[in-house]
Design a protein around this motif. Structure first.
Motif, short mmCIF file in Angstrom:
data_model
loop_
_atom_site.label_atom_id
_atom_site.label_comp_id
_atom_site.label_asym_id
_atom_site.label_seq_id
_atom_site.Cartn_x
_atom_site.Cartn_y
_atom_site.Cartn_z
N CYS A 268 0.84 -1.18 0.00
CA CYS A 268 0.00 0.00 0.00
C CYS A 268 0.88 1.24 0.00
CB CYS A 268 -0.95 -0.14 1.18
SG CYS A 268 -1.21 1.15 2.27
N LEU A 269 0.33 2.37 -0.39
CA LEU A 269 1.11 3.61 -0.34
C LEU A 269 0.26 4.75 0.22
CD1 LEU A 269 -0.18 4.92 -3.06
CD2 LEU A 269 1.78 3.93 -4.21
N GLY A 270 0.92 5.78 0.68
CA GLY A 270 0.22 6.94 1.23
C GLY A 270 -0.14 6.76 2.69
N SER A 271 -1.08 7.58 3.15
CA SER A 271 -1.41 7.60 4.58
C SER A 271 -2.04 6.30 5.06
CB SER A 271 -2.36 8.77 4.88
OG SER A 271 -3.59 8.55 4.21
N ALA A 272 -2.66 5.55 4.16
CA ALA A 272 -3.31 4.29 4.57
C ALA A 272 -2.28 3.32 5.12
CB ALA A 272 -4.05 3.68 3.39
N ALA A 273 -1.00 3.54 4.78
CA ALA A 273 0.04 2.65 5.31
C ALA A 273 0.08 2.72 6.84
CB ALA A 273 1.40 3.03 4.73
N GLY A 274 -0.23 3.88 7.38
CA GLY A 274 -0.27 4.03 8.84
C GLY A 274 -1.35 3.15 9.44
N ALA A 317 -1.67 -8.85 -1.17
CA ALA A 317 -2.85 -8.02 -1.46
C ALA A 317 -2.36 -6.60 -1.76
CB ALA A 317 -3.81 -7.99 -0.28
N VAL A 318 -2.72 -6.12 -2.93
CA VAL A 318 -2.28 -4.77 -3.32
C VAL A 318 -3.45 -3.81 -3.17
CG1 VAL A 318 -1.30 -3.34 -5.15
CG2 VAL A 318 -0.60 -5.74 -4.93
N MET A 319 -3.19 -2.73 -2.44
CA MET A 319 -4.23 -1.73 -2.17
C MET A 319 -4.09 -0.57 -3.16
SD MET A 319 -5.48 -3.17 0.51
CE MET A 319 -6.52 -1.94 1.30
N ASP A 320 -5.21 -0.22 -3.78
CA ASP A 320 -5.20 0.89 -4.73
C ASP A 320 -6.21 1.93 -4.33
OD1 ASP A 320 -3.50 0.99 -7.20
OD2 ASP A 320 -4.10 -1.12 -7.30
N ARG A 321 -5.75 3.18 -4.18
CA ARG A 321 -6.68 4.26 -3.88
C ARG A 321 -7.07 4.98 -5.18
NH1 ARG A 321 -6.80 6.89 1.93
NH2 ARG A 321 -8.98 7.52 1.81
N ALA A 322 -6.98 4.27 -6.27
CA ALA A 322 -7.43 4.78 -7.57
C ALA A 322 -7.90 3.58 -8.37
CB ALA A 322 -6.28 5.48 -8.30
N ASP A 323 -9.00 3.74 -9.05
CA ASP A 323 -9.50 2.62 -9.84
C ASP A 323 -9.03 2.81 -11.28
OD1 ASP A 323 -10.84 0.48 -10.86
OD2 ASP A 323 -12.82 1.08 -10.10
N PRO A 331 -3.83 0.73 -10.61
CA PRO A 331 -2.49 0.89 -11.20
C PRO A 331 -1.36 0.24 -10.39
CG PRO A 331 -3.32 3.00 -10.40
CD PRO A 331 -4.46 2.04 -10.33
N VAL A 332 -1.41 0.32 -9.07
CA VAL A 332 -0.33 -0.27 -8.27
C VAL A 332 -0.36 -1.78 -8.45
CG1 VAL A 332 0.74 -0.43 -5.99
CG2 VAL A 332 -0.55 1.63 -6.60
N ARG A 337 1.81 -6.88 -10.14
CA ARG A 337 1.57 -8.20 -10.71
C ARG A 337 2.46 -8.41 -11.94
NH1 ARG A 337 -4.22 -10.94 -12.08
NH2 ARG A 337 -4.24 -9.37 -13.71
N ALA A 338 2.60 -7.36 -12.74
CA ALA A 338 3.46 -7.49 -13.93
C ALA A 338 4.91 -7.75 -13.51
CB ALA A 338 3.38 -6.22 -14.77
#
Lengths: 388, 316
Positions: A268-274, A317-323, A331-332, A337-338
């Motif tokens: 995950c990235l950004g504040s959600a990592a906290g 599990a990859v967390m994306d805050r953008a669809d 995108p993450v 996965r690639a």
């Protein structure tokens, strides 16, 4: 010596600007970036910085003025959010391809429609292939530290690419946290003087910026730009090391939070990592073998390092805050996965969360780890926290 | 500030020969004349367009001065960044030279897509001159109509068809819009009156703050006239009062040239095949409408310039 202050994310961004004291800042108001510029305008009004602050009539002109000022030989910054960056789009590519080391705090906000002023990463994720470096911040301290490092990375002669310092709108931009600042002279010493290579203002040695570049040269120039992005990875690490010596705070391409021996890893990235860290703490305390990989550097994408860090995971599990709105996933997720294709047998699932500032809490994070443990998997992304 | 042809002929071209503009291009003449007016260091910016394409094809450049092209709509905002960088570095003692700044754009990049950036840069008061080389359509992309294209002109996107006789709207009066910004200097010029043009640029560059000059520049491809007529057609545009030469200096309007006799607009339209349909007998009302518009704009200008007009009786 360092100063400790209670600062919001935007105030941390403004401190970065004050201490870097760019020659030129061009900006246009957009929520939630505004307070950064208010505070910086105070510094300009009080003569604390020598900056020429250009209060442009649009973000398109903000980035255009940054391009002009940077090509002229100035050290340049701006800041924006959401629609503002969408309006800059065309010029983002040009800033990168003209190899102009502009630094831009991007206060992440969702994109219209529907209009919404709150956080998600649709704005920066849409700009992931513009040739800008993208560094994501978890908290206000990281906003400060990353902002200072960004200038040094951008101006490195092996890089010379613009850098986006991405931080979550409202969640960080408007939240007060404890922030440890370096002394002004330490920052000045760290980033050094800006010496542009071929400035327009060197009138005795005239250069042409932005000529027409046809079939015979365009490809080579784009290839060089790609190479600069590759060069950026070791430079990010080298600058992080130097910064650690100065500040005692450690940065890398990503942070491995109990993930090295974990079976179930969240990315995950950004504040959600906290929030994710709090979930990991609770689950670890309960004896679960879980961990978090917090991605900090999304551009350049640290594929090799990520593969090594995720190689032993049983599930990811990859967390994306953008669809991606593409029927594949965010995108993450797509990039991780690639990167792992053929190099990991772990099943990788994708969670779209937090769009338009929708809250994500510790229980939701824990549910993602529970899903991994339960073997819950789908080819399509799961939507976390939405009313279906 | 007398302009001497002999002196000009000895001056080094800041825009070198060998660029790839068409023979008979009016725009390159305008730009060349603008550059002839420059005496000290200068930085120029360009909007995307014919001149950008023709003067800078990598690895060549016709520019002997620092030049930047970024995109189509932002010549003014890019230059405002260059100028701000200069002000900042000068203030900090990192640069000591006196440098002038000239932003160029065609009518598409100025009247249309770049109007906002231009308006913003002028309002902010940057010490720069913006020059529009106005050839009345998007020539670089293949002669599409712009808001500068005159009424009835046939272009690729406003063709003279069986129902629509070319462009259905009158042109936007950008020079007046720029004068309404209250900036220190605004002017109209044409390259055939080179002395007037160069004097205006020289004057503009001496004035601190934002300046705007609009130069009618022919494009024989788009105007559909002979390349060797490119000077003649703009001359006639002035004679027919379609393109009056005037300047607005610190709010004071001044007519620079008053044609001695009344030359109907038809004489100008005749020189360009983009208007050939207008001259057909069945389009007489259209021709009259165009003439009326030219007359009306001229009257308005005379009033602004405090000039008397024989056509208007007092109290009318």
């Amino acid at each position: 010596m360092s100063t400790i202050l209670p600062l919001t994310g935007n105030e941390s961004g403004a401190e970065v600007m004050r201490q870097i004291a760019p020659d030129v800042v061009a900006a246009y108001p957009i929520t939630p970036q505004t307070e950064l510029m208010h505070r910086f305008a105070d510094y300009v009004a009080d003569g604390k910085v020598p900056t020429e602050l250009i209060l442009v009539e649009s973000e398109h002109s903000a980035m255009s003025a940054c391009v002009g000022a940077s090509a002229a030989g100035a050290r340049v910054m701006t800041a924006t959010s959401s629609q503002g960056m969408a309006l800059m789009w065309e010029i983002l590519y040009i800033a990168a391809a003209l190899r102009l080391p502009i630094v831009m705090p991007l206060v992440n906000r969702s994109l219209s429609a529907p209009i919404n002023i709150h956080c998600d990463h649709s704005d920066s994720m849409g700009a992931r292939d513009t040739g800008w470096l993208q560094l994501y911040c978890e908290n206000c301290q990281e906003i400060y530290d990353t902002g200072i490092q960004a200038m040094k990375i951008a101006e490195n002669k092996d890089v010379l690419l613009p850098v986006m310092v991405c931080y979550d709108g409202f969640i960080l931009s408007h939240t007060v946290e404890r922030v440890e600042l370096l002394e002004d002279h330490e920052v000045k010493g760290f980033i050094g003087e800006h010496i542009a290579d071929h400035p327009l203002l060197d009138v005795d040695n005239p250069v042409t910026y932005g000529p027409l570049d046809l079939q015979d040269f365009y490809f080579e120039h784009k290839r060089q730009e790609a190479e600069a992005m590759r060069n950026a990875k070791p430079v990010v690490l080298q600058v992080a090391e130097e910064y650690e010596v100065l500040s005692g705070r450690k940065y890398g391409l990503f942070e491995e939070y109990f993930s090295k021996d974990a079976e179930y890893i969240m990315v995950c990235l950004g504040s959600a990592a906290g929030t994710a860290k709090a979930a990991v703490d609770e689950l670890r305390a309960a004896g679960e073998n879980v961990g978090l990989l917090k991605l900090r550097v999304f551009r350049p994408f640290p594929a090799e390092e990520l593969v090594a860090a995720l190689a032993d995971a049983k599930r990811i599990a990859v967390m994306d805050r953008a669809d991606g709105v593409n029927s594949i996933g965010g995108p993450v997720f797509s990039e991780i996965r690639a990167a792992l294709y053929g190099r990991s047998s772990a099943k990788i699932s994708n969670y779209i969360y937090g769009l338009g500032g929708r809250d994500i809490d510790i229980e939701m994070m824990k549910s993602v780890f529970q899903d991994m443990k339960d073997g819950k998997y789908a080819e399509e992304a799961f939507y976390l926290g939405v009313r279906e | 500030m007398a302009i001497k042809l002999k002196e000009l002929s000895h001056k080094k071209d800041l825009l070198a020969p060998g660029h790839r503009c068409c023979a008979g291009c009016g725009s390159i003449l305008s730009v060349k004349e603008v550059m002839m007016a420059v005496d000290g260091p200068v930085v120029v910016s360009f909007a995307t367009g014919c001149l950008e394409v023709a003067t800078t094809i990598f690895p060549y450049t016709a520019w002997r001065v620092p030049y930047i092209h970024c995109a189509f709509e932002n010549s003014a905002s890019v230059m405002s960044g260059v100028e701000a960088a200069y002000q900042s570095l000068k203030k900090q003692g990192k640069i000591d030279k006196e440098i002038k700044f000239i932003a160029f754009g065609g009518d598409g990049g100025t009247y249309d897509i770049g109007l906002q950036a231009l308006s913003g840069a002028m309002e902010r008061g940057h010490d720069m001159l913006y020059v529009c080389y106005d050839n009345e359509a998007y020539m670089n992309t293949g002669i599409q109509r712009s808001s500068s294209t005159p009424r009835a002109a046939a272009t690729s996107t406003s063709p003279a068809g069986t129902v629509l006789p070319g462009k259905t709207q009158f042109r936007k009066d950008l020079t007046k819009i720029m004068a309404a910004h209250g900036i220190p200097y605004v002017a109209q010029a044409t390259p055939d009156r080179w002395r007037d043009l160069i004097s205006k640029v020289k004057k503009a560059l001496e004035i601190k703050g934002p300046k705007f000059i609009n130069i009618l520049s022919s494009c024989f491809r788009g105007w559909r006239c002979a390349p060797e007529k490119s000077i003649e057609v703009t001359k006639l545009a002035v004679q027919t009062r379609f393109w009056p030469l005037y300047e607005v200096e610190y709010g004071k309007w001044k007519l620079n040239y008053k044609p001695k006799e009344y030359v109907p607009i038809e004489e100008w339209l005749k020189t360009q095949r983009r208007f050939q349909h207008v001259l057909k007998p069945e389009n007489k009302p259209l021709l009259e409408e165009i003439q009326k518009n030219v007359d009306q704009r001229w009257e308005e200008l005379l009033q602004l310039c405090g000039e008397s007009s024989p056509e208007v009786t007092p109290g009318n």
